[in-house]
Enzyme design. Sequence first.
Site, PDB file in Angstrom:
ATOM      1  N   GLU A  64       0.331   3.403   1.881  1.00 22.70           N
ATOM      2  CA  GLU A  64       0.573   4.062   3.324  1.00 22.70           C
ATOM      3  C   GLU A  64       1.991   3.434   3.746  1.00 22.70           C
ATOM      4  OE1 GLU A  64      -1.292   5.803   5.147  1.00 22.70           O
ATOM      5  OE2 GLU A  64      -2.694   6.035   3.727  1.00 22.70           O
ATOM      6  N   SER A  94       0.892  -1.184  -0.065  1.00 21.40           N
ATOM      7  CA  SER A  94      -0.016  -0.034  -0.014  1.00 21.40           C
ATOM      8  C   SER A  94       0.846   1.255  -0.102  1.00 21.40           C
ATOM      9  CB  SER A  94      -0.839  -0.029   1.254  1.00 21.40           C
ATOM     10  OG  SER A  94      -1.380   1.375   1.493  1.00 21.40           O
ATOM     11  N   TYR A 151      -1.626   0.828  10.165  1.00 12.96           N
ATOM     12  CA  TYR A 151      -2.080   0.330   8.918  1.00 12.96           C
ATOM     13  C   TYR A 151      -0.703   0.393   8.057  1.00 12.96           C
ATOM     14  CZ  TYR A 151      -3.782  -0.942   4.201  1.00 12.96           C
ATOM     15  OH  TYR A 151      -3.847  -1.246   2.915  1.00 12.96           O
TER      16      TYR A 151
END
Length: 316
Positions: free
Chosen positions: A123, A121, A145
Amino acid sequence: MTVALVTGITGQDGSYLAERLLSEGVELHGMVRPGDEASLPDGVHPHRVDLADQAGLRDLVLDVAPDEVYHLAGVSSVARSWQEPVLTAALTGMASAVLLDAALAVQERSGHPVRVVQASSAEIFGDPDRVPQDEGTTVRPTNPYGAAKAYAHHLVGVYRARGLHAVGAILFNHESPRRPPSFVTRKITQGAARVAVDGGGVITLGNLDARRDWGWAPDYVDALVRAARHHTALDVVVATGATHSVREFAEAALAHAGVGDPAAHLATDPAFTRPTDAAQLVGDPTRARTELGWSPTRSFEQIVAAMVDHDLELLR
Ligand code: GDP
């Protein structure tokens, strides 16, 4: 015949991936969380295993002995990871260790390559100072996350070095009518449809200025399959390269729903803002294009339109 195992098969990406692999005649095994009642397409072999059940997960990989593993399951939202950081570490981080290690065991036992695609991701980059982000951008997550995804992403590199075709697909935000409303795009398109049908009301959001690189989910699934079957295993950013603010998404959605003066139907509430939130995430998809021959098929406007049209249809 290719045998594939997909974790998270009932989610947005898993459902598109299942349709894709079944259409190719792949023998498809899907890992489903016990208690998940979502229906699966005909032809999927379901396996009810909890991602936290490490022995069960390992046995599943050893039993299915797949050629391709697509690991999509996990706590899938930043918002939820702040509420459940430990669970996020276990499900989004550690489960990848079980899968990668079991895949290597299958490969060593059978002598046939096992290709593992980890849904990584954007992220993992946290709040990056480099724009756009590519495969060389520093991994420096800023939420639970992202930290869990970063661990799994690093482990993909570890197992690649041990001879596994392990892919780290660094997915930027990707949306569709199958997105749950816990994500801002679907929350907005549901809200826009509601405002249009009711003839009034507001959509209440958090940070309207966050800028994200929103793509079309089926395109991202296509990139996963391309990366699984590519001649070399790689880390690859999957993104459009374009960025829009949450406000722009909301105004485009309201306008598409036929609402005049879209800005008048937006409100904010601090309850929806996050402890930390990257100001802008935007990916550089050069490697996906040059190495995988991948490119996005839908523009921002087309994604907004498809999602709003779907939500209008559901309400009418
Ligand atoms: P994420 O990138 O996986 O966390 O996807 P989201 O769709 O949940 O969030 C995308 C961006 O929208 C983030 O910058 C959020 O802070 C922002 N955002 C603003 N308002 C909202 C809201 O009401 N709900 C959610 N989920 N995100 C919001």
